[in-house]
Scaffold this motif. Structure first.
Motif, PDB file in Angstrom:
ATOM      1  N   LEU A   1       0.824  -1.204   0.000  1.00  0.00           N
ATOM      2  CA  LEU A   1       0.000   0.000   0.000  1.00  0.00           C
ATOM      3  C   LEU A   1       0.856   1.251   0.000  1.00  0.00           C
ATOM      4  CD1 LEU A   1      -2.881   1.234   0.279  1.00  0.00           C
ATOM      5  CD2 LEU A   1      -2.543   1.142   2.752  1.00  0.00           C
ATOM      6  N   LEU A   2       1.880   1.284   0.852  1.00  0.00           N
ATOM      7  CA  LEU A   2       2.744   2.459   0.928  1.00  0.00           C
ATOM      8  C   LEU A   2       3.508   2.668  -0.372  1.00  0.00           C
ATOM      9  CD1 LEU A   2       4.123   2.045   4.565  1.00  0.00           C
ATOM     10  CD2 LEU A   2       2.312   3.579   3.759  1.00  0.00           C
ATOM     11  N   ASN A   3       4.014   1.574  -0.958  1.00  0.00           N
ATOM     12  CA  ASN A   3       4.713   1.690  -2.236  1.00  0.00           C
ATOM     13  C   ASN A   3       3.765   2.075  -3.358  1.00  0.00           C
ATOM     14  OD1 ASN A   3       7.166   1.019  -1.105  1.00  0.00           O
ATOM     15  ND2 ASN A   3       7.020  -1.152  -1.626  1.00  0.00           N
ATOM     16  N   GLY A   4       2.568   1.506  -3.322  1.00  0.00           N
ATOM     17  CA  GLY A   4       1.609   1.759  -4.381  1.00  0.00           C
ATOM     18  C   GLY A   4       1.184   3.206  -4.473  1.00  0.00           C
ATOM     19  N   ARG A   5       1.171   3.899  -3.348  1.00  0.00           N
ATOM     20  CA  ARG A   5       0.806   5.315  -3.371  1.00  0.00           C
ATOM     21  C   ARG A   5       1.790   6.145  -4.189  1.00  0.00           C
ATOM     22  NH1 ARG A   5      -0.588   6.065   3.064  1.00  0.00           N
ATOM     23  NH2 ARG A   5      -2.709   5.214   3.019  1.00  0.00           N
TER      24      ARG A   5
ATOM     25  N   GLY B   1       3.519   4.860  -6.759  1.00  0.00           N
ATOM     26  CA  GLY B   1       3.702   4.268  -8.072  1.00  0.00           C
ATOM     27  C   GLY B   1       2.511   4.442  -8.991  1.00  0.00           C
ATOM     28  N   ILE B   2       2.398   3.515  -9.935  1.00  0.00           N
ATOM     29  CA  ILE B   2       1.365   3.580 -10.962  1.00  0.00           C
ATOM     30  C   ILE B   2      -0.026   3.582 -10.345  1.00  0.00           C
ATOM     31  CG2 ILE B   2       0.381   2.388 -12.943  1.00  0.00           C
ATOM     32  CD1 ILE B   2       3.078   3.737 -13.451  1.00  0.00           C
ATOM     33  N   PHE B   3      -0.256   2.690  -9.397  1.00  0.00           N
ATOM     34  CA  PHE B   3      -1.580   2.577  -8.802  1.00  0.00           C
ATOM     35  C   PHE B   3      -1.986   3.873  -8.104  1.00  0.00           C
ATOM     36  CE2 PHE B   3      -4.733   1.184  -5.718  1.00  0.00           C
ATOM     37  CZ  PHE B   3      -5.525   0.346  -6.488  1.00  0.00           C
ATOM     38  N   GLY B   4      -1.025   4.528  -7.470  1.00  0.00           N
ATOM     39  CA  GLY B   4      -1.319   5.767  -6.765  1.00  0.00           C
ATOM     40  C   GLY B   4      -1.640   6.931  -7.666  1.00  0.00           C
ATOM     41  N   ARG B   5      -1.423   6.773  -8.975  1.00  0.00           N
ATOM     42  CA  ARG B   5      -1.733   7.857  -9.900  1.00  0.00           C
ATOM     43  C   ARG B   5      -3.232   8.110 -10.020  1.00  0.00           C
ATOM     44  NH1 ARG B   5       2.051   9.235 -13.915  1.00  0.00           N
ATOM     45  NH2 ARG B   5       0.406  10.605 -14.685  1.00  0.00           N
ATOM     46  N   PHE B   6      -4.038   7.108  -9.683  1.00  0.00           N
ATOM     47  CA  PHE B   6      -5.479   7.328  -9.843  1.00  0.00           C
ATOM     48  C   PHE B   6      -6.282   6.911  -8.616  1.00  0.00           C
ATOM     49  CE2 PHE B   6      -5.614   2.833 -10.474  1.00  0.00           C
ATOM     50  CZ  PHE B   6      -6.938   2.434 -10.338  1.00  0.00           C
ATOM     51  N   ALA B   7      -5.734   6.070  -7.732  1.00  0.00           N
ATOM     52  CA  ALA B   7      -6.510   5.535  -6.605  1.00  0.00           C
ATOM     53  C   ALA B   7      -6.716   6.613  -5.542  1.00  0.00           C
ATOM     54  CB  ALA B   7      -5.805   4.330  -6.008  1.00  0.00           C
ATOM     55  N   ARG B   8      -7.965   6.822  -5.170  1.00  0.00           N
ATOM     56  CA  ARG B   8      -8.294   7.785  -4.112  1.00  0.00           C
ATOM     57  C   ARG B   8      -8.565   7.094  -2.776  1.00  0.00           C
ATOM     58  NH1 ARG B   8     -13.092  10.944  -6.904  1.00  0.00           N
ATOM     59  NH2 ARG B   8     -13.495  11.569  -4.744  1.00  0.00           N
ATOM     60  N   PHE B   9      -9.033   5.851  -2.817  1.00  0.00           N
ATOM     61  CA  PHE B   9      -9.311   5.093  -1.599  1.00  0.00           C
ATOM     62  C   PHE B   9      -8.666   3.708  -1.723  1.00  0.00           C
ATOM     63  CE2 PHE B   9     -12.524   8.351  -1.643  1.00  0.00           C
ATOM     64  CZ  PHE B   9     -12.672   8.695  -0.298  1.00  0.00           C
ATOM     65  N   PRO B  10      -7.336   3.655  -1.707  1.00  0.00           N
ATOM     66  CA  PRO B  10      -6.649   2.361  -1.895  1.00  0.00           C
ATOM     67  C   PRO B  10      -6.716   1.492  -0.649  1.00  0.00           C
ATOM     68  CG  PRO B  10      -5.051   4.093  -1.492  1.00  0.00           C
ATOM     69  CD  PRO B  10      -6.388   4.770  -1.569  1.00  0.00           C
ATOM     70  N   ALA B  11      -6.831   0.189  -0.861  1.00  0.00           N
ATOM     71  CA  ALA B  11      -6.798  -0.795   0.216  1.00  0.00           C
ATOM     72  C   ALA B  11      -6.092  -2.040  -0.293  1.00  0.00           C
ATOM     73  CB  ALA B  11      -8.211  -1.135   0.692  1.00  0.00           C
ATOM     74  N   ALA B  12      -5.379  -2.701   0.591  1.00  0.00           N
ATOM     75  CA  ALA B  12      -4.588  -3.881   0.211  1.00  0.00           C
ATOM     76  C   ALA B  12      -4.967  -5.072   1.088  1.00  0.00           C
ATOM     77  CB  ALA B  12      -3.095  -3.589   0.346  1.00  0.00           C
ATOM     78  N   ARG B  13      -5.105  -6.240   0.448  1.00  0.00           N
ATOM     79  CA  ARG B  13      -5.355  -7.493   1.154  1.00  0.00           C
ATOM     80  C   ARG B  13      -4.284  -8.511   0.761  1.00  0.00           C
ATOM     81  NH1 ARG B  13     -11.848  -8.718   0.595  1.00  0.00           N
ATOM     82  NH2 ARG B  13     -12.609  -6.899   1.753  1.00  0.00           N
ATOM     83  N   GLU B  14      -3.868  -9.307   1.740  1.00  0.00           N
ATOM     84  CA  GLU B  14      -2.844 -10.303   1.441  1.00  0.00           C
ATOM     85  C   GLU B  14      -3.335 -11.701   1.777  1.00  0.00           C
ATOM     86  OE1 GLU B  14       0.223 -10.857   5.023  1.00  0.00           O
ATOM     87  OE2 GLU B  14       0.309  -8.817   4.166  1.00  0.00           O
ATOM     88  N   THR B  15      -2.877 -12.662   0.973  1.00  0.00           N
ATOM     89  CA  THR B  15      -3.141 -14.088   1.215  1.00  0.00           C
ATOM     90  C   THR B  15      -1.839 -14.840   1.011  1.00  0.00           C
ATOM     91  OG1 THR B  15      -3.794 -14.417  -1.106  1.00  0.00           O
ATOM     92  CG2 THR B  15      -5.558 -13.957   0.477  1.00  0.00           C
ATOM     93  N   ARG B  16      -1.712 -15.950   1.701  1.00  0.00           N
ATOM     94  CA  ARG B  16      -0.460 -16.722   1.626  1.00  0.00           C
ATOM     95  C   ARG B  16      -0.749 -18.123   1.112  1.00  0.00           C
ATOM     96  NH1 ARG B  16       4.629 -16.304   4.122  1.00  0.00           N
ATOM     97  NH2 ARG B  16       3.870 -14.434   5.198  1.00  0.00           N
ATOM     98  N   ASP B  17       0.044 -18.558   0.112  1.00  0.00           N
ATOM     99  CA  ASP B  17      -0.055 -19.908  -0.425  1.00  0.00           C
ATOM    100  C   ASP B  17       0.595 -20.907   0.533  1.00  0.00           C
ATOM    101  OD1 ASP B  17      -1.295 -18.948  -2.645  1.00  0.00           O
ATOM    102  OD2 ASP B  17       0.486 -19.008  -3.930  1.00  0.00           O
ATOM    103  N   PRO B  18       0.260 -22.192   0.374  1.00  0.00           N
ATOM    104  CA  PRO B  18       0.921 -23.213   1.206  1.00  0.00           C
ATOM    105  C   PRO B  18       2.439 -23.229   1.048  1.00  0.00           C
ATOM    106  CG  PRO B  18      -1.042 -24.127   0.164  1.00  0.00           C
ATOM    107  CD  PRO B  18      -0.828 -22.774  -0.437  1.00  0.00           C
TER     108      PRO B  18
END
Length: 378
Positions: A297-301, A303-320
């Motif tokens: 989220l901090l990096n995305g702000r 970068g590219i995603f932060g160029r347009f996102a006004r309400f960014p949120a991040a979710r993470e999942t972990r594979d086995p």
């Protein structure tokens, strides 16, 4: 606003312009209408480059082709092209035709810029001097009422013009008035939704927005960002009191939205999703639900995603196998599933936290199922 509606608005505007002092030239009159239709759609030509890069769509769409500074250039170029087509006819073009067609072209492009401004995506109309996005959040990007008013107005104006061209212009002006009043209605409802947001999201210092929703000027997605969570309310300003329709749970929405029938489900359950202000039910979205999500989220702000996102949120999942996948979304355009959110950004990390890949996983951008491999921050 969708491209076709832009064209309809440009045609109405061109038709509504005052005629020259001498009797109206029907050839020039028709050329003006078609020029207004085509030039009002022109700014969206920048999407033709988007299949080659999702980053281009995010960073450049509604940029240079929607710029106030480049508007005179577009007016002259498009007006010149329309004049050139008019010169291909056997009869010479009327006097001042180039000036009239350039004026119509400028008005067409200007109408596109302003109609995009009233939506929630954001328009960079000061580019290339500034790439900041501006949006009024008044009208949903596809509004059937607004488009319908333009279509009915054009049909009526064509029917009237068969007997009297001047009266046809009056019909076009009436259409402009009706569509403008509708936009003002949406603007007033936006103000009511923002006031509701203040009462529902009283946290001092939080960022708030009311995002227009489909099929009704009374439906709004009210968002608040307090720095830790994003709180979302789906409101219907036309409702009063408690709603008899059950509200889908967030888990239920996510599971169904991820299926192929997600959109169909949401449309059928609109009555339950959108609640009255008195019966509003919050949906709380953590801005980051884990350490790698927070890092993304901090990096995305930046970068590219932060160029347009006004309400960014991040979710993470972990594979086995220890691979962590983080999805970065903008809550304005949906946070339920990447299947219905083409602007989701996906980042993967190895067990040690090293960046493996990043890009847009949506089928809209995917090529052979592979992500772009673009870094999050630039």
């Amino acid at each position: 606003m969708d491209t076709l509606t832009h064209g309809l608005a440009g045609a109405v505007l061109a038709w509504a312009l005052p005629a020259e002092r001498k009797p109206a030239d029907r050839t020039l009159h028709r050329a003006e209408i078609w020029t207004g239709f085509a030039t009002a759609m022109f700014p969206d030509a920048d999407v033709l480059l988007s299949p080659f890069s999702p980053e281009f769509y995010i960073t450049q769409h509604r940029g240079l082709s929607h710029s106030f500074f480049l508007l005179p250039l577009w007016a002259l170029l498009l007006g010149g092209a329309a004049y050139g087509l008019l010169c291909l006819r056997k009869t010479p073009p009327p006097r001042l035709a180039f000036a009239r067609l350039s004026l119509v072209s400028g008005i067409g492009v200007l109408s596109h810029i302003l109609l995009d401004w009233i939506t929630s995506w954001g328009t960079m109309f000061f580019s290339p001097l500034s790439w900041e996005r501006y949006s009024l959040d008044w009208v949903f990007i596809i509004d059937f009422v607004f488009s319908g008013l333009l279509i009915l107005g054009l049909i009526g104006s064509f029917w009237i013009a068969r007997r009297s061209v001047p009266r046809g212009r009056l019909g076009a002006r009436a259409t402009l008035l009706a569509s403008s009043l509708y936009v003002m209605l949406c603007a007033s409802r936006h103000g009511v939704a923002m006031q509701a947001g203040v009462s529902l999201l009283p946290v001092a210092g939080s960022t708030r927005a009311a995002i227009p929703q489909p099929l009704s000027p009374n439906r709004w997605l009210v968002l608040g960002d307090d720095g830790v969570n994003i709180t979302a309310y789906f409101l219907d300003l036309g409702k009063r009191g408690l709603d008899p329709h059950p509200s889908p749970t967030q888990e239920g929405l996510e599971s169904v939205a991820a299926s192929a029938r997600g959109i169909e489900f949401l449309v059928r359950r609109l009555e339950g999703v959108y609640r009255s202000v008195a019966d509003a039910q919050p949906r709380v979205i953590p801005k980051a639900d884990g350490p790698l999500a927070l890092r993304t989220l901090l990096n995305g702000r930046q970068g590219i995603f932060g160029r347009f996102a006004r309400f960014p949120a991040a979710r993470e999942t972990r594979d086995p196998d220890g691979i962590t996948h983080v999805l970065l979304r903008d809550a304005r355009f949906g946070y339920l599933s990447p299947a219905i959110d083409p602007f989701t950004y996906s980042v993967s990390y190895d067990p040690a936290g090293k960046l493996l890949s990043a890009g847009f996983p949506s089928q809209r951008w995917a090529q052979n199922g592979a992500m772009t491999g673009t870094a999050v921050a630039r």
